[in-house]
Design an enzyme around this catalytic site. Structure first.
Site, mmCIF file in Angstrom:
data_model
loop_
_atom_site.group_PDB
_atom_site.id
_atom_site.type_symbol
_atom_site.label_atom_id
_atom_site.label_comp_id
_atom_site.label_asym_id
_atom_site.label_seq_id
_atom_site.Cartn_x
_atom_site.Cartn_y
_atom_site.Cartn_z
ATOM 1 N N HIS A 152 -4.356 -17.858 -3.221
ATOM 2 C CA HIS A 152 -5.130 -17.453 -2.475
ATOM 3 C C HIS A 152 -6.028 -17.504 -2.241
ATOM 4 O O HIS A 152 -7.523 -17.041 -1.403
ATOM 5 C CB HIS A 152 -5.558 -16.001 -4.099
ATOM 6 C CG HIS A 152 -6.806 -15.891 -4.444
ATOM 7 N ND1 HIS A 152 -6.375 -16.819 -5.692
ATOM 8 C CD2 HIS A 152 -8.118 -16.113 -5.022
ATOM 9 C CE1 HIS A 152 -7.204 -16.876 -6.530
ATOM 10 N NE2 HIS A 152 -8.151 -16.468 -6.075
ATOM 11 N N ASP A 153 -7.189 -18.622 -2.481
ATOM 12 C CA ASP A 153 -8.397 -19.535 -2.483
ATOM 13 C C ASP A 153 -7.503 -20.479 -1.361
ATOM 14 O O ASP A 153 -8.664 -20.936 -0.291
ATOM 15 C CB ASP A 153 -8.601 -19.858 -3.159
ATOM 16 C CG ASP A 153 -10.251 -18.748 -4.289
ATOM 17 O OD1 ASP A 153 -9.740 -17.414 -3.618
ATOM 18 O OD2 ASP A 153 -9.676 -19.574 -4.855
ATOM 19 N N GLU A 193 -8.429 -22.154 -14.193
ATOM 20 C CA GLU A 193 -9.168 -22.376 -13.038
ATOM 21 C C GLU A 193 -10.137 -23.839 -13.552
ATOM 22 O O GLU A 193 -10.791 -23.397 -13.681
ATOM 23 C CB GLU A 193 -9.577 -21.406 -12.263
ATOM 24 C CG GLU A 193 -10.254 -22.062 -10.598
ATOM 25 C CD GLU A 193 -9.990 -21.640 -9.539
ATOM 26 O OE1 GLU A 193 -10.447 -20.723 -8.361
ATOM 27 O OE2 GLU A 193 -11.129 -20.428 -9.644
ATOM 28 N N ASP A 223 -6.684 -11.683 -14.716
ATOM 29 C CA ASP A 223 -7.429 -12.530 -14.279
ATOM 30 C C ASP A 223 -8.515 -12.243 -14.678
ATOM 31 O O ASP A 223 -9.394 -11.010 -14.918
ATOM 32 C CB ASP A 223 -8.170 -12.246 -12.532
ATOM 33 C CG ASP A 223 -8.100 -13.653 -11.978
ATOM 34 O OD1 ASP A 223 -8.433 -14.755 -12.170
ATOM 35 O OD2 ASP A 223 -7.402 -13.409 -10.923
ATOM 36 N N ASP A 226 -11.125 -17.560 -14.176
ATOM 37 C CA ASP A 226 -11.683 -18.290 -12.762
ATOM 38 C C ASP A 226 -12.669 -18.602 -13.436
ATOM 39 O O ASP A 226 -13.788 -18.891 -14.006
ATOM 40 C CB ASP A 226 -12.709 -16.930 -12.141
ATOM 41 C CG ASP A 226 -12.734 -16.859 -11.127
ATOM 42 O OD1 ASP A 226 -12.229 -17.605 -9.846
ATOM 43 O OD2 ASP A 226 -13.629 -16.640 -10.551
ATOM 44 N N ASP A 274 0.910 -0.529 0.095
ATOM 45 C CA ASP A 274 0.214 -0.122 -0.239
ATOM 46 C C ASP A 274 0.581 1.170 0.014
ATOM 47 O O ASP A 274 1.413 1.591 0.715
ATOM 48 C CB ASP A 274 -0.758 -0.056 1.370
ATOM 49 C CG ASP A 274 -2.050 1.234 1.296
ATOM 50 O OD1 ASP A 274 -1.465 1.836 0.380
ATOM 51 O OD2 ASP A 274 -2.295 1.811 2.602
ATOM 52 N N ASP A 319 -1.769 -1.400 -3.703
ATOM 53 C CA ASP A 319 -2.523 -0.742 -5.086
ATOM 54 C C ASP A 319 -1.344 -0.728 -5.816
ATOM 55 O O ASP A 319 -0.746 -1.603 -5.533
ATOM 56 C CB ASP A 319 -2.832 0.699 -5.078
ATOM 57 C CG ASP A 319 -1.559 1.173 -4.164
ATOM 58 O OD1 ASP A 319 -0.360 1.297 -3.993
ATOM 59 O OD2 ASP A 319 -1.220 2.177 -2.835
#
Length: 554
Positions: free
Chosen positions: A327-328, A254, A98, A199, A21, A29
């Site tokens: 991330h999942d 994915e 993505d 995705d 950040d 960001d």
């Protein structure tokens, strides 16, 4: 085997809101990514997969897109994105974005129009059905608990959502929807983007009929109803011909519900669909009947079998993705290593595993320094919609919530989403504001700054192993054979081509172990290890030791 840049690439995955950040907003960001490009380049990465930075109400942290062509101002907007892409290309890094094409946000223009009336031109962009017996059309359960159907009073119908109710599924049967998505893809390729991670792409083709599921295990419902629909390959081939084939890009889909039987179809070179898929056989390996929040023990032979079976399935005309977390899912070293006694050793072992298997390698941010699961003290500290829905569902069912909280600690997606640990200053150097998600307190000991100048660190080991892979083409393209399928503690395999052969040994245990295969150890010379022990005995390994041996040339 055809050689390409994306097969040889090491991809670094960034979850932007947790990366860096620069504004004090508490959320990462794009400018923060630009600041760290030299760091990413220093790892030896060739490409960055950037999780969604599009306009979104963030019901599911950006996987609910309200405008496919707009970069969210939360991340810095379009200008910052253009600068990022330009600077990445200057440094020889490629950008993979993505694509979320199974669903949109319920705040997308298409859906706002769609829900207005049954006659609206956008009505058929989504899947609307009448209810049944005073309830939803089917008994289907969403990935995030609860029904996949949401009632909309205005038109007295239900719309389908495999994920949250704010993520209505698109109707790919409608050629206008497909055209819209293909134009979005083209828009980003024309800007210079180098590929897409797609995705839940295996879910875009819906079943021919909408019937109740009889499956007890949620994973069976995914495989048999939600995934691999009747027109999935038609849609992907159409996408390839309309857009993908016209650019020098990479695609990775994915694939929840993709298995050994149908997975190779997605990536068969002759079929012209996708380049790679992410299957989840190794990441769902501990899921019980109740799915992710019903974890069951698993053993090393099962884990090895996943890699062996998929390598066999893809070796003739397909290509695989090698990853141990994203991330999942939970942090890979907390899941597959030993963070209590052998954090350093097991982090390095898993790095060696990633970088010596056949397929394109994906490294998730923070894994290169051995970031671990977090274990917040209260459910109020968790942010992830999947976690919170699972918690509420467990409560509703009268489960022992103290025990369930332990499961949250091990399974929550927030484990992978805690902010990146750059240094040991306040908030780990991630932000000078209030972080959107609390940091893991162990950032004091586990951070980039502390590992940069330590030659024995996890970070520098990753750099070393990435470089080693790049110097040895056989580790990318060479053949693979597991040599001890049934062993509960050792994972040993060969990688070879006509010129070179490597023998790679991993000890997934807390004991000194010897590889007992009837092979002549003197044929091999020592190349790499994560532990400076047993260097004079090729087949003897210390706890969580990994060894890379090269067959001597005659």
């Amino acid at each position: 085997m055809k050689k390409t840049w994306w097969k040889e690439s090491v991809v670094y995955q960034i979850y932007p809101r947790s990366f860096n950040d620069t504004t004090g907003s508490g959320m990462g960001d794009i400018q923060g990514i630009i600041e760290k490009l030299d760091y990413i380049k220093s790892l030896g990465a060739d490409a960055i997969w950037l999780c969604p930075v599009y306009e979104s109400p963030n019901d599911d942290n950006g996987y609910d897109i309200s405008d496919y062509r707009k970069i969210s101002e939360d991340f810095g907007g379009q200008k910052a994105f253009d600068t990022l892409l330009d600077k990445m290309h200057q440094k020889g890094l490629k950008l993979v974005m993505d694509l979320v094409a199974n669903h949109t946000s319920d705040e997308h223009y298409w859906f706002n129009e769609s829900r207005k009336s049954k006659e609206n031109p956008y009505r058929d962009y989504y899947i609307w059905k009448d209810g049944k017996n005073g309830g939803p059309p089917t008994n289907w359960e969403s990935f995030f608990n609860g029904s996949t159907w949401e009632y909309d009073q205005l038109t007295d119908q239900y719309y389908l959502h495999y994920f949250t109710k704010k993520q209505p599924d698109l109707n790919w049967e409608n050629p206008k929807v497909r055209k819209e998505i293909f134009e979005v893809i083209e828009y980003w390729f024309e800007k210079g983007v180098d590929g897409f991670r797609m995705d839940v792409i295996s879910l875009i083709s819906k079943p021919d009929s909408f019937q109740d599921t009889q499956y007890v295990k949620f994973q069976d419902t995914i495989i048999n109803i939600y995934a691999n629909g009747p027109k999935i390959h038609q849609y992907l081939h159409e996408m390839n011909q309309a857009v993908l084939s016209k650019y020098d890009i990479m695609t990775v889909g994915e694939g929840p519900g993709i298995d050994l039987k149908n997975g190779p179809l997605y990536v068969d070179e002759k079929r012209k669909e996708l380049d790679m898929v992410f299957h989840f056989d190794h990441l769902f390996i501990d899921c019980g009947e109740g799915g992710k929040y019903d974890p069951q023990p698993y053993d090393l032979p099962k884990f090895k079998k996943v890699f062996t079976d998929w390598d066999n399935a893809l070796k003739n005309g397909g290509w695989g993705s090698i990853f141990l977390g994203n991330h999942d899912f939970s942090r890979m070293v907390s899941r597959f290593g030993n963070v209590d006694e052998y954090h350093l050793e097991s982090s390095k072992l898993l790095a060696t595993l990633l970088l010596t298997l056949r397929g394109t390698v994906y490294i998730y941010q923070g894994d290169e320094i051995g970031m671990t699961n977090v274990g917040y003290p209260s459910i109020a500290d968790y942010n992830d919609v999947e976690t919170l829905n699972a918690w509420n569902e467990a409560k509703k069912k009268g489960k022992d919530m103290e025990e369930f909280f332990k499961i949250v600690h091990s399974q929550s997606r927030d484990n992978a989403r805690t902010p990146m640990q750059w240094n040991n200053s306040e908030n780990a150097g991630f932000t000078n504001g209030t972080p959107w998600l609390q940091l893991n307190p162990n950032y004091i000991d586990i951070n980039v700054s502390q590992q940069e100048n330590d030659s024995n660190s996890i970070l520098n080991y990753y750099r070393e192993m990435v470089q080693f892979r790049k110097e040895n083409d056989v580790l990318v393209y060479g053949d693979y054979e597991c040599l001890n399928e049934d062993d509960n503690e050792l994972f040993v395999y060969r990688r070879w081509d006509k010129d070179v052969e490597f023998l790679i040994l991993h000890n997934f245990s807390e004991n000194d172990l010897r590889f007992q295969k009837n092979m002549n150890a003197e044929e091999y010379e020592f190349c790499k290890t994560n532990v400076q022990e047993h260097l004079d005995d090729s087949y003897l390994l210390a706890p969580w030791q990994t060894k890379v041996l090269r067959k001597k040339t005659k």
